[in-house]
Design a protein around this motif. Sequence first.
Motif, mmCIF file in Angstrom:
data_model
loop_
_atom_site.group_PDB
_atom_site.id
_atom_site.type_symbol
_atom_site.label_atom_id
_atom_site.label_comp_id
_atom_site.label_asym_id
_atom_site.label_seq_id
_atom_site.Cartn_x
_atom_site.Cartn_y
_atom_site.Cartn_z
ATOM 1 N N ARG A 145 4.520 58.305 36.990
ATOM 2 C CA ARG A 145 5.860 57.867 37.404
ATOM 3 C C ARG A 145 6.583 57.023 36.361
ATOM 4 N N ALA A 146 6.191 57.130 35.103
ATOM 5 C CA ALA A 146 6.909 56.437 34.030
ATOM 6 C C ALA A 146 7.679 57.478 33.231
ATOM 7 N N TYR A 147 8.931 57.172 32.945
ATOM 8 C CA TYR A 147 9.758 58.079 32.146
ATOM 9 C C TYR A 147 9.419 57.921 30.674
ATOM 10 N N TYR A 148 9.420 59.039 29.930
ATOM 11 C CA TYR A 148 9.264 58.964 28.482
ATOM 12 C C TYR A 148 10.653 58.721 27.898
ATOM 13 N N LEU A 149 10.749 57.680 27.090
ATOM 14 C CA LEU A 149 12.029 57.300 26.491
ATOM 15 C C LEU A 149 11.949 57.394 24.981
ATOM 16 N N SER A 150 13.109 57.554 24.347
ATOM 17 C CA SER A 150 13.177 57.629 22.887
ATOM 18 C C SER A 150 14.224 56.657 22.360
ATOM 19 N N THR A 151 13.917 56.049 21.203
ATOM 20 C CA THR A 151 14.908 55.228 20.496
ATOM 21 C C THR A 151 15.138 55.817 19.102
ATOM 22 N N ALA A 152 14.865 57.133 18.961
ATOM 23 C CA ALA A 152 14.883 57.778 17.648
ATOM 24 C C ALA A 152 16.271 58.216 17.170
ATOM 25 N N LYS A 153 17.316 57.525 17.582
ATOM 26 C CA LYS A 153 18.662 57.766 17.052
ATOM 27 C C LYS A 153 19.202 56.423 16.597
ATOM 28 N N ASN A 154 20.164 56.448 15.690
ATOM 29 C CA ASN A 154 20.710 55.201 15.134
ATOM 30 C C ASN A 154 21.253 54.261 16.198
ATOM 31 N N GLU A 155 21.926 54.843 17.218
ATOM 32 C CA GLU A 155 22.565 53.981 18.229
ATOM 33 C C GLU A 155 21.588 53.501 19.305
ATOM 34 N N LEU A 156 20.317 53.909 19.193
ATOM 35 C CA LEU A 156 19.302 53.512 20.171
ATOM 36 C C LEU A 156 18.354 52.481 19.580
ATOM 37 N N GLY A 157 17.799 51.647 20.441
ATOM 38 C CA GLY A 157 16.860 50.628 19.990
ATOM 39 C C GLY A 157 17.166 49.305 20.659
ATOM 40 N N VAL A 158 16.730 48.224 20.027
ATOM 41 C CA VAL A 158 16.920 46.893 20.596
ATOM 42 C C VAL A 158 18.393 46.492 20.497
ATOM 43 N N VAL A 159 18.984 46.135 21.635
ATOM 44 C CA VAL A 159 20.383 45.691 21.654
ATOM 45 C C VAL A 159 20.477 44.185 21.866
ATOM 46 N N SER A 160 19.413 43.599 22.417
ATOM 47 C CA SER A 160 19.420 42.164 22.669
ATOM 48 C C SER A 160 17.987 41.655 22.626
ATOM 49 N N ALA A 161 17.777 40.564 21.892
ATOM 50 C CA ALA A 161 16.438 39.992 21.780
ATOM 51 C C ALA A 161 16.549 38.479 21.666
ATOM 52 N N GLU A 162 15.555 37.820 22.227
ATOM 53 C CA GLU A 162 15.520 36.364 22.188
ATOM 54 C C GLU A 162 14.507 35.938 21.128
ATOM 55 N N SER A 163 14.887 34.972 20.322
ATOM 56 C CA SER A 163 13.958 34.486 19.294
ATOM 57 C C SER A 163 12.933 33.554 19.927
ATOM 58 N N THR A 164 11.925 33.180 19.150
ATOM 59 C CA THR A 164 10.903 32.254 19.657
ATOM 60 C C THR A 164 11.520 30.901 20.000
ATOM 61 N N ALA A 165 12.685 30.603 19.417
ATOM 62 C CA ALA A 165 13.377 29.345 19.710
ATOM 63 C C ALA A 165 14.241 29.457 20.968
ATOM 64 N N GLY A 166 14.262 30.656 21.577
ATOM 65 C CA GLY A 166 15.024 30.849 22.808
ATOM 66 C C GLY A 166 16.488 31.202 22.601
ATOM 67 N N GLU A 167 16.869 31.560 21.365
ATOM 68 C CA GLU A 167 18.257 31.929 21.069
ATOM 69 C C GLU A 167 18.401 33.445 21.034
ATOM 70 N N MET A 168 19.620 33.947 21.351
ATOM 71 C CA MET A 168 19.885 35.371 21.222
ATOM 72 C C MET A 168 19.999 35.693 19.732
ATOM 73 N N MET A 169 19.217 36.653 19.280
ATOM 74 C CA MET A 169 19.192 36.960 17.850
ATOM 75 C C MET A 169 20.332 37.899 17.460
ATOM 76 N N ILE A 170 20.655 37.848 16.181
ATOM 77 C CA ILE A 170 21.736 38.650 15.614
ATOM 78 C C ILE A 170 21.114 39.737 14.727
ATOM 79 N N PRO A 171 21.531 41.019 14.922
ATOM 80 C CA PRO A 171 20.993 42.070 14.047
ATOM 81 C C PRO A 171 21.524 41.899 12.626
ATOM 82 N N ILE A 172 20.614 41.969 11.629
ATOM 83 C CA ILE A 172 21.065 41.850 10.235
ATOM 84 C C ILE A 172 20.774 43.122 9.450
ATOM 85 N N SER A 173 19.973 44.020 10.020
ATOM 86 C CA SER A 173 19.731 45.329 9.393
ATOM 87 C C SER A 173 19.171 46.256 10.469
ATOM 88 N N TRP A 174 18.813 47.480 10.064
ATOM 89 C CA TRP A 174 18.234 48.458 10.995
ATOM 90 C C TRP A 174 16.888 47.979 11.552
#
Length: 195
Positions: A145-174
């Motif tokens: 019952r788990a869907y298989y997902l892909s992030t294998a396109k440029n527009e797919l992947g991590v959109v939001s992440a929290e750093s170890t300091a608890g801040e929302m991180m900013i993307p600086i490269s791919w």
Amino acid sequence: MAADEELVTPGEVLGKSTEVKPGSGSHLDPHNNLVYASLTGRVRTVRPPAYSPDQRPTVEVIGLKAHGAVPDPGSIVIARVTKVMARMASVDIMCVGTKSVREKFTGTIRQQDVRATEIDKVDMHSSFRPGDIVRALVLSLGDARAYYLSTAKNELGVVSAESTAGEMMIPISWTEMQCPLTGQIEKRKVAKVGS
């Protein structure tokens, strides 16, 4: 027997065929003479008219109209990473397109589905961390019952992440995101923003 307005799911027993008749959203199993729910919804019992020779009430299941979105192959989902292992990451799907889900749907991003190139060099722990929000494409309904997902396109992947300091991180490269507070850089499979 399920009470009126009670919420039932497919396969739940609604009563014996000697006591109730199956209506819409329910069915009779001739092998054991039990009436089962055929869909998820609320039970409704309809009494027969007084002149009817068959005085058994009809039991119906009214499907839930306000059903949240359901992931389909080809749809884009937003999911939260719950666990990262050597060959895959587990996620909880939160949205399908722009619609939020009402039920719990889990997904798996396998190592070969993280990116389109250098698949053999993908490091799951450098691509995702628990708590990351990812945009992914639904490939198929996988196993357990788990869907298989892909992030294998440029527009797919991590959109939001929290750093170890608890801040929302900013993307600086791919492949990297940076904490605005500490300047610390963490590896991720970053989704391309915009066009």
